[in-house]
Design a protein around this motif. Structure first.
Motif, PDB file in Angstrom:
ATOM      1  N   LEU A 117      -1.366  17.385  20.717  1.00 54.10           N
ATOM      2  CA  LEU A 117      -2.180  16.457  21.503  1.00 54.10           C
ATOM      3  C   LEU A 117      -2.921  15.551  20.544  1.00 54.10           C
ATOM      4  N   ALA A 118      -2.740  14.253  20.703  1.00 52.27           N
ATOM      5  CA  ALA A 118      -3.411  13.271  19.851  1.00 52.27           C
ATOM      6  C   ALA A 118      -4.065  12.209  20.710  1.00 52.27           C
ATOM      7  N   VAL A 119      -5.324  11.902  20.400  1.00 47.69           N
ATOM      8  CA  VAL A 119      -6.059  10.835  21.084  1.00 47.69           C
ATOM      9  C   VAL A 119      -6.396   9.781  20.038  1.00 47.69           C
ATOM     10  N   MET A 120      -6.021   8.524  20.287  1.00 45.61           N
ATOM     11  CA  MET A 120      -6.219   7.440  19.328  1.00 45.61           C
ATOM     12  C   MET A 120      -7.147   6.390  19.919  1.00 45.61           C
ATOM     13  N   ASP A 121      -8.203   6.082  19.154  1.00 43.94           N
ATOM     14  CA  ASP A 121      -9.131   4.996  19.501  1.00 43.94           C
ATOM     15  C   ASP A 121      -9.747   5.155  20.886  1.00 43.94           C
ATOM     16  N   SER A 122      -9.788   6.382  21.394  1.00 43.75           N
ATOM     17  CA  SER A 122     -10.381   6.680  22.709  1.00 43.75           C
ATOM     18  C   SER A 122      -9.654   5.990  23.862  1.00 43.75           C
ATOM     19  N   LYS A 123      -8.517   5.337  23.580  1.00 43.14           N
ATOM     20  CA  LYS A 123      -7.831   4.564  24.610  1.00 43.14           C
ATOM     21  C   LYS A 123      -6.422   5.052  24.909  1.00 43.14           C
ATOM     22  N   LEU A 124      -5.814   5.767  23.961  1.00 42.89           N
ATOM     23  CA  LEU A 124      -4.443   6.231  24.122  1.00 42.89           C
ATOM     24  C   LEU A 124      -4.390   7.725  23.823  1.00 42.89           C
ATOM     25  N   ALA A 125      -3.556   8.432  24.558  1.00 41.55           N
ATOM     26  CA  ALA A 125      -3.341   9.854  24.315  1.00 41.55           C
ATOM     27  C   ALA A 125      -1.853  10.145  24.342  1.00 41.55           C
ATOM     28  N   GLY A 181       2.859  16.299  23.726  1.00 36.92           N
ATOM     29  CA  GLY A 181       4.228  16.755  23.921  1.00 36.92           C
ATOM     30  C   GLY A 181       4.750  17.528  22.734  1.00 36.92           C
ATOM     31  N   THR A 182       6.066  17.685  22.676  1.00 41.92           N
ATOM     32  CA  THR A 182       6.683  18.439  21.594  1.00 41.92           C
ATOM     33  C   THR A 182       6.400  17.786  20.257  1.00 41.92           C
ATOM     34  N   ILE A 183       6.355  18.607  19.222  1.00 42.66           N
ATOM     35  CA  ILE A 183       5.893  18.138  17.914  1.00 42.66           C
ATOM     36  C   ILE A 183       6.749  16.994  17.393  1.00 42.66           C
ATOM     37  N   ALA A 184       8.072  17.140  17.446  1.00 42.43           N
ATOM     38  CA  ALA A 184       8.952  16.102  16.909  1.00 42.43           C
ATOM     39  C   ALA A 184       8.763  14.779  17.637  1.00 42.43           C
ATOM     40  N   SER A 185       8.627  14.831  18.956  1.00 39.21           N
ATOM     41  CA  SER A 185       8.460  13.608  19.737  1.00 39.21           C
ATOM     42  C   SER A 185       7.120  12.958  19.454  1.00 39.21           C
ATOM     43  N   VAL A 186       6.049  13.755  19.394  1.00 36.88           N
ATOM     44  CA  VAL A 186       4.730  13.188  19.118  1.00 36.88           C
ATOM     45  C   VAL A 186       4.689  12.573  17.724  1.00 36.88           C
TER      46      VAL A 186
END
Length: 230
Positions: A156-164, A167-172
């Motif tokens: 799970l990654a959240v970037m700039d409070s606007k995008l999240a 999913g699976t590690i390879a896809s993320v």
């Protein structure tokens, strides 16, 4: 429907969150994260409770798990706003095993990460934190409530409070790479989505390569004519 679900990793998901009059323009920032090699991309406006189903959406079981679990993980954030969701599925190990959820809106990264770290949502261990090219990432173990049918460790990654991204590690990793490299949206996908009507609140783009047996089997069950489309 149960037969359809049991024979393929795809399902027709009833949408409870889209008003027939509420159109949507796919968020270009989300589209830019979608790799051009995926087999299925589905988008919709923010999930909302209540109301009769307005349509159905073709997604995978894993996509539905990502959606439900992301809503649970981010539910601690009272400031959370989910504007749009894009779900992606691609092949891995000969099936649609790679999957991610992309969301736009507003997300309190620190609060969501802190809650996930100590929540015990995973199989008794909660989550742990790592980094990918400088972006803080939560490593989320399978939820205890779904261990019988779902075993993927996800990021799970959240970037700039606007995008999240979830999913699976390879896809993320692939999608975070596109984010960091400032990649543009796949022109072929953009062209297909340009055909959306103003009142389309949900959409799905499916590739039917000859080796994608899961997708073909679902379309075969819906209508034999669909299975031979290219």
């Amino acid at each position: 429907m149960r037969r359809l679900i049991s024979k393929a990793a795809l399902l027709l998901f009833p949408l409870l969150m889209v008003s027939p009059l509420q159109g949507v323009t796919p968020n270009p920032k989300l589209l830019s994260l979608v790799p051009p090699t995926v087999q299925m991309v589905a988008g919709m406006v923010a999930p909302q409770r209540g109301g009769p189903p307005s349509n159905v959406l073709l997604i995978t079981h894993n996509n539905l798990a990502d959606l439900n679990d992301f809503i649970a993980l981010s539910g601690v954030d009272d400031s959370r706003v989910i504007e749009q969701v894009i779900m992606v599925a691609s092949e891995g190990a000969g099936r649609l095993a790679e999957h991610t959820l992309l969301a736009s809106g507003h997300f309190d990264q620190r609060l969501i990460y802190r809650s996930a770290y100590g929540s015990g949502y995973g199989s008794g261990t909660g989550a742990s934190e790592t980094q990918y090219r400088g972006i803080p990432v939560m490593v989320v173990q399978p939820f205890a409530r779904s261990l019988g049918s779902f075993h993927d460790v996800r990021w799970l990654a959240v970037m700039d409070s606007k995008l999240a991204v979830f999913g699976t590690i390879a896809s993320v990793q692939q999608e975070l790479g596109r984010y960091l490299d400032h990649s543009v949206a796949d022109p072929a996908l953009v062209q297909k989505l340009s055909r959306l009507r103003r009142d389309d609140g949900r959409w799905c783009v499916v590739t039917l390569p000859h080796h994608s047996s899961e997708i073909q089997s679902v379309f075969q069950m819906l209508d034999p004519r669909f299975a031979v489309l290219r």
